[in-house]
Design an enzyme around this catalytic site. Structure first.
Site, PDB file in Angstrom:
ATOM      1  N   ARG A 163     -17.773  -0.533   6.865  1.00 28.10           N
ATOM      2  CA  ARG A 163     -18.784  -1.445   6.120  1.00 28.10           C
ATOM      3  C   ARG A 163     -19.265  -2.591   7.119  1.00 28.10           C
ATOM      4  NH1 ARG A 163     -19.434  -5.744   2.898  1.00 28.10           N
ATOM      5  NH2 ARG A 163     -17.127  -5.943   2.793  1.00 28.10           N
ATOM      6  N   GLU A 194       0.894  -1.209  -0.134  1.00 27.47           N
ATOM      7  CA  GLU A 194      -0.045  -0.017   0.243  1.00 27.47           C
ATOM      8  C   GLU A 194       0.796   1.151  -0.014  1.00 27.47           C
ATOM      9  OE1 GLU A 194      -3.076  -0.029  -0.496  1.00 27.47           O
ATOM     10  OE2 GLU A 194      -3.568  -2.138  -0.126  1.00 27.47           O
TER      11      GLU A 194
END
Length: 209
Positions: A86, A76
């Site tokens: 979520r 990343e």
């Protein structure tokens, strides 16, 4: 050189997590390795990582997490100051639109040579790509907290985050996967590349969308 390498406990209904399974199988080549399994918890993960850094005083920290649906090892590049879950974490917490660090900067860049790491993985025949989003769940939370720790307390520490696909034994037949041993080999290669690369490659890793 001392390296702290972390994975996560299972979450989201899975019985295993390939990040920790792979981390626990890494055989270090030319460096001292400390491994740890982090809780999949917004409240508990960053303090656990901070304690590891304080105890072991590493030269490099690489945190690893599961990215179900991805087909490659993805170092990343950017951590963002946002928790927007979520699903709930393993303690039932589900923060929405909250900062990882109150009044912290919007984002931090990794200090790992992610382009060189991807090039080394591809040369070894392991699928890999630079990722520009670590999501907004506990993985990004840990990544941002780690880079904030680097920026504010350990400026010479090289650190970052790597996402890995599902493992075949998790049973997600409709999603890509990589064998745990392949992921472990990739993590060792990322570490050795980091330890031997002072400046990242001047090649593009950009995307159009």
């Amino acid at each position: 050189m001392r390296v702290v390498l972390t994975g996560f406990e299972p979450f989201g209904g899975d019985r295993t997590n390939p990040s920790w399974d792979a981390v626990s199988r890494v055989v270090p080549t030319g460096y001292e390795l400390v491994t740890a399994e982090l809780p999949c918890s917004f409240a508990e993960s960053a303090p656990a990582l901070r304690a590891l850094v304080a105890e072991h005083r590493p030269d490099v920290v690489v945190c690893v997490g599961q990215a179900g649906g991805r087909a490659a090892i993805t170092p990343e590049r950017v951590a963002i100051n946002l928790d927007d879950a979520r699903i709930a974490d393993n303690t039932g917490a589900q923060p929405i639109d909250e900062p990882v660090v109150l009044d912290g900067p919007a984002a931090y860049f990794t200090t790992l040579p992610v382009k060189a790491c991807v090039a080394a993985l591809l040369e070894a025949g392991i699928p890999a790509a630079v990722s520009h989003t670590a999501g907004t769940f506990v993985c990004n939370h840990v990544f941002y907290a780690l880079m904030h720790l680097v920026a504010t307390e350990h400026p010479h520490l090289r650190a970052g985050f790597v996402h890995v696909p599902y493992a075949p034994e998790q049973g997600h037949a409709d999603a890509p996967s990589l064998p745990i041993d392949t992921v472990a080999e990739a993590l060792n290669l990322i570490i050795t590349t980091t330890l031997t690369t002072a400046t990242d490659l001047p090649t593009t890793a950009g995307t159009l969308h």
